[in-house]
Design a protein around this motif. Structure first.
Motif, mmCIF file in Angstrom:
data_model
loop_
_atom_site.group_PDB
_atom_site.id
_atom_site.type_symbol
_atom_site.label_atom_id
_atom_site.label_comp_id
_atom_site.label_asym_id
_atom_site.label_seq_id
_atom_site.Cartn_x
_atom_site.Cartn_y
_atom_site.Cartn_z
ATOM 1 N N TYR A 1 97.857 -2.602 92.236
ATOM 2 C CA TYR A 1 97.686 -1.339 91.528
ATOM 3 C C TYR A 1 97.254 -0.188 92.438
ATOM 4 O O TYR A 1 97.197 0.963 91.976
ATOM 5 C CB TYR A 1 96.645 -1.513 90.401
ATOM 6 N N THR B 1 93.188 3.379 94.380
ATOM 7 C CA THR B 1 92.595 4.266 93.372
ATOM 8 C C THR B 1 92.179 3.472 92.136
ATOM 9 O O THR B 1 91.061 3.652 91.609
ATOM 10 C CB THR B 1 93.597 5.366 92.984
ATOM 11 N N VAL B 2 93.050 2.608 91.682
ATOM 12 C CA VAL B 2 92.696 1.749 90.539
ATOM 13 C C VAL B 2 91.572 0.801 90.930
ATOM 14 O O VAL B 2 90.644 0.547 90.136
ATOM 15 C CB VAL B 2 93.936 0.965 90.064
ATOM 16 N N THR C 1 88.363 2.676 90.782
ATOM 17 C CA THR C 1 87.976 2.889 89.378
ATOM 18 C C THR C 1 87.397 1.613 88.773
ATOM 19 O O THR C 1 86.396 1.643 88.034
ATOM 20 C CB THR C 1 89.193 3.355 88.562
ATOM 21 N N TYR C 2 88.011 0.496 89.104
ATOM 22 C CA TYR C 2 87.523 -0.790 88.584
ATOM 23 C C TYR C 2 86.105 -1.060 89.092
ATOM 24 O O TYR C 2 85.227 -1.497 88.327
ATOM 25 C CB TYR C 2 88.460 -1.914 89.016
ATOM 26 N N VAL D 1 90.054 -2.601 82.325
ATOM 27 C CA VAL D 1 90.377 -1.268 82.857
ATOM 28 C C VAL D 1 91.873 -1.037 82.671
ATOM 29 O O VAL D 1 92.693 -1.850 83.115
ATOM 30 C CB VAL D 1 89.982 -1.157 84.340
ATOM 31 N N THR E 1 95.187 1.048 83.536
ATOM 32 C CA THR E 1 95.721 1.872 84.620
ATOM 33 C C THR E 1 96.523 3.033 84.048
ATOM 34 O O THR E 1 96.844 3.052 82.850
ATOM 35 C CB THR E 1 96.627 1.031 85.544
ATOM 36 N N VAL F 1 93.662 -4.292 83.637
ATOM 37 C CA VAL F 1 93.087 -4.991 84.791
ATOM 38 C C VAL F 1 91.815 -5.682 84.340
ATOM 39 O O VAL F 1 90.869 -5.034 83.870
ATOM 40 C CB VAL F 1 92.798 -4.008 85.942
#
Length: 852
Positions: free
Chosen positions: A479, A482-483, A486-487, A541, A543, A549
């Motif tokens: 992913y 960036t993902v 965030t996670y 999470v 995306t 995720v």
């Protein structure tokens, strides 16, 4: 010297030169004239006498008559120095006998022999000799002669001495009468000119005597004066123009001293940075020592539509005046084409003093007395303008000085604000993880030590959780980072929500988290660990592409003092439990049993034995990781890394360095690696720098520094090519010992670097106390800076700090071309990481190519 004396003296010298020259010239003229006239008179007398003699001889005068005639001519010229003499030649003597005459000299002999006249001029006389040449009619009396024969000669001699003496006497008498008269007239003229000049300058001198400041020049008036001379009038007019120019360009001493004093205060210190608003307030007080100024303001651009307005007042101010000042500054800023509508403006008012009557200004006073300085583009610190509300300035020079002060103050205040922000950010990120805002690894160790001390004093236990995400690399790979970021941010909040009040969560690095559970027994630790595991599993999470995720974590736990009595061993125990959880299938909590305790410490003992055996058998080998000069794209240095070879496998330093430190053999380990590394690099002809890690714990050994210098000398490598890195894995209890040791190394020519800069707050203590040459930025900030604005801000702040201190920056964890290009834009000088080159036994070529 007074001007009249100068003029009189100059006139006297000129007069003396004139009269002297005139006298000398006239004397020469008279001398030449007298001589010329005497020569002409002599020549005329000679011709007359010659003609007379022919006449006498043609008439047949008797000798007595001829003698009487000659005596008469000679007597007539005696008073004028004229002498006439007749000479007979041998032809006449043979016929008429000799007469009384002077003997012939060379000139006479020449004339008689040649029959030609002769003139001889000397300094004292003029002499003419004419020959008496026989003609046909002369042969009647001079029968023995022939036509053309020389019968005799007439000599006329004119003396000059008496004539010249008379002429000089007359000239001297004339000058004796003329000089006193000329001196009298010159003195009168000098006196008249002096009085004219002195009378005109006395008033001007009185005005000049009253000038004590630049403002006094305005009171001097250059009145119209006629000196009677065009040149003097021109000089006086030039003096008036000079006075006008002085009024325009002269700087008041008080203003100059004020500017110098103010510039001396533009020195940025730690106190100024810490209390920068108070510093600006003191500057406002200093400005008021020269000119009245109610307020000083500065404007900072935060982003495209947000500004910070800092207004500093000399004393209390009314609300109405505040509002008018804010409105005027907004209007001034909005008038600039580069800003237009300033949007949101956060306004902060500050008072330099609280005493006195409130400042009350009218709208006209606010608008007319604000002296501001704005720039089209934000300067350092985001500052876009600065201004002062001052009293009316009475000359252009004060305006220029105020412009200079404001332009300098613009940069100073901007720099102070920027350094304040950088320092604040650095202090924050020194204790926090920029991505998750959790405590970082350094703070975790400090809090762990603190918690152990507190638990020992109060006799209670506490727990430690080590959380490691399962397969998190797949999240980044599938992913993107960036993902992944965030996670991790959501995960941090999820874990925090599962903890008790007072529990401490920190990001240890990457996808590892640690938790301190104060005042917790084993059962409570297990319960919290299980709650955290469930919270992680429940995290979902989404995306941007609507993918979900989810993840799990393996958790190892340890309890003080059941499992260890120090922070290092406690984390080591939890780390072993975490790996057992992963080995058991991941996504679970491993609760240690008594057998686990024995097994873990048995493993620690085995690793200790392994380290000792490796040192004794010299199985500790150096690996070299290249360091790239980013601008030149060349390999300029290598970092030496420790490895242990065991049964064909290479064990990394992070698996045995802590054990080596704990069992007290770290100095031997370092020496062995350094010796082998220097031998290899010297043999391969490496000309660049060598970065070598030093463990602070090795410094307690007295022989360490001595052995270190011995190895470097033996290798033949210059000390200035060796850079020693100090790390922050352990707190150095004796900073004075470390400072003395590093200063000794520096004095020997070695260079120093701080490794993993930013991983702990003590980095700044090191930077302040030690003579550092290199900063190696902690790799996690470099790896994440493309995806995290906070990480990028941290890197930018370190780069700015290092540039101001003249320190070279090395970026670690450079693992992609994109990161390397970003470092180019940030003006970071050097790079190190897998993209540059992995640690290896062999050196890379100097001309760098990206690693595969």
């Amino acid at each position: 010297m007074r001007i009249k004396y100068f003029v009189f003296g100059a006139s006297a010298v000129v007069a003396a030169l004139f009269f002297g020259g005139a006298y000398w010239s006239l004397d020469r003229i008279f001398d030449n004239v007298v001589r010329a006239n005497a020569a002409r008179a002599s020549e005329a007398t000679t011709r007359i006498t010659f003609a007379s003699m022919y006449q006498l001889m043609s008439q047949g005068w008797r000798r007595s008559q001829a003698d009487a005639f000659l005596h008469a001519i000679a007597a007539a010229g005696k008073e004028n120095g004229l002498t006439v003499q007749i000479y007979r030649s041998q032809v006449v003597v043979d016929l008429y006998d000799e007469i009384e005459q002077p003997p012939f000299d060379a000139d006479l002999t020449t004339v008689v022999a040649s029959g030609k006249p002769l003139r001889r001029d000397t300094a004292d006389f003029s002499r003419h000799i004419y020959p008496l040449v026989a003609e046909a009619k002369c042969l009647r009396c001079h029968r023995n002669a022939e036509v053309g024969a020389v019968l005799g000669a007439v000599e006329v001699r004119q003396e000059y001495a008496s004539l010249l003496a008379d002429a000089r006497r007359d000239l001297y008498l004339a000058f004796a009468l003329l000089v006193p008269l000329a001196a009298l007239l010159a003195g009168a003229a000098v006196w008249w000119v002096g009085r004219r000049i002195e009378g005109s300058l006395e008033g001007l001198q009185a005005d000049f005597d009253q000038v004590n400041a630049v403002g006094d020049l305005r009171r001097i008036a250059m009145a119209e004066h006629d000196f009677g001379f065009v040149e003097l009038n021109r000089v006086f007019a030039g003096l008036g123009r000079l006075l006008e120019k002085l009024r325009a360009i002269a700087v008041d001493k008080d203003i100059l001293m004020f500017e110098i004093g103010l510039l001396e205060k533009f020195v940025i210190t730690s106190d100024v940075v810490r209390d920068w608003r108070e510093y600006v307030g003191r500057l406002l007080v200093d400005i008021n020592s020269v000119l009245p100024a109610h307020t000083l303001f500065s404007i900072f651009k935060i982003d495209d539509e947000m500004f910070d307005l800092e207004v500093f007042w000399l004393g209390p101010v009314t609300e109405r005046t505040r509002i008018m000042m804010e409105q005027h500054i907004r209007k001034e800023l909005a008038a600039l084409p580069s800003f237009g509508d300033i949007g949101v403006c956060n306004i902060h008012h500050h008072l330099s003093g609280t005493q006195g009557e409130p400042i009350e200004l009218s709208e006209d006073e606010v608008a007319l007395r604000v002296k501001s300085f704005f720039v089209d583009k934000p300067k350092i610190g985001g500052i876009v303008g600065i201004g002062v509300h001052a009293g009316v300035l009475d000359d252009e020079t004060r305006y220029l000085v105020m412009d200079s002060v404001l332009s300098t103050l613009l940069n100073v205040v901007g720099s102070v604000k920027a350094i304040y922000k950088y320092t604040r950010d650095l202090e924050y990120y020194a204790t926090r993880d920029p991505l998750t805002d959790l405590f970082n690894q350094r703070v975790f160790w400090e809090l762990s030590s603190y918690e152990i001390g507190r638990a020992q004093r109060h006799g209670y236990s506490f727990g430690l959780l080590l959380i490691d995400l399962d397969n998190f690399k797949l999240v980044n790979d599938n992913y993107g980072h960036t993902v992944g970021d965030t996670y991790l941010q959501r995960l941090a909040r999820q874990i925090q929500g599962a903890l008790r009040d007072g529990d401490i969560l920190a990001r240890y690095g990457g996808d590892e988290f640690v938790v301190l559970l104060p005042e917790a027994e084993a059962d409570a630790v297990v319960m919290v660990a299980e709650r955290v595991r469930q919270a992680i599993e429940s995290l979902d999470v989404v995306t941007p592409l609507d993918a979900h995720v989810r993840g799990t974590a393996s958790i190892g736990l340890a309890v003080f003092p059941d499992h260890a009595d120090n922070a290092k061993d406690l984390l080591l125990f939890a780390d072993n439990m975490m790996y057992r959880a992963k080995a058991a299938g991941k996504g679970q909590v491993t609760v240690p049993t008594q057998d686990d305790i024995v097994s873990v410490f048995r493993d620690i003992t085995q690793k200790s034995v392994m380290v000792l055996e490796a040192i004794e058998a010299k199985r500790v080998v150096p690996f070299f990781q290249p360091i790239l000069d980013i601008a030149e794209r060349k390999i300029v240095a290598y970092e030496v890394l420790s490895r242990i070879e065991l049964d064909g496998q290479v064990i990394r330093a992070d698996e045995f360095v802590e054990i080596a430190e704990k069992i007290g053999v770290i100095h031997r380990l370092d020496m062995l690696v350094i010796e082998q590394a220097l031998t290899i690099l010297s043999a391969q002809g490496h000309q660049g720098e060598i970065f070598i890690n030093l463990s602070p714990r090795a410094l307690v050994f007295n022989e360490f520094a001595r052995d270190l210098r011995r190895l470097v000398t033996k290798s033949g490598i210059l000390p200035q090519n060796i850079v020693f890195e100090i790390t922050e894995r352990d707190t150095v209890k004796n900073l004075s010992l470390l400072e003395r040791f590093l200063n000794d190394l520096k004095s020997d020519g070695f260079k120093l670097a701080i490794d993993d800069f930013g991983s702990g707050f003590s980095s700044f203590h090191y930077l302040r106390r030690f003579p550092i040459d290199y900063l190696k930025i902690e790799g996690h900030f470099i790896a994440n800076m493309l995806n995290s604005e906070k990480d990028r801000t941290f890197v930018t702040s370190i780069r700015s700090l290092a540039r101001d201190m003249g320190i070279t920056v090395v970026a670690e964890y450079v693992e992609s071309a994109e990161v390397l290009e970003e470092l180019v834009g940030l003006e970071v000088q050097r790079a190190q990481g897998y993209y540059i080159g992995r640690p290896a036994r062999n050196l890379l070529p100097v001309d760098w190519q990206p690693a595969e």
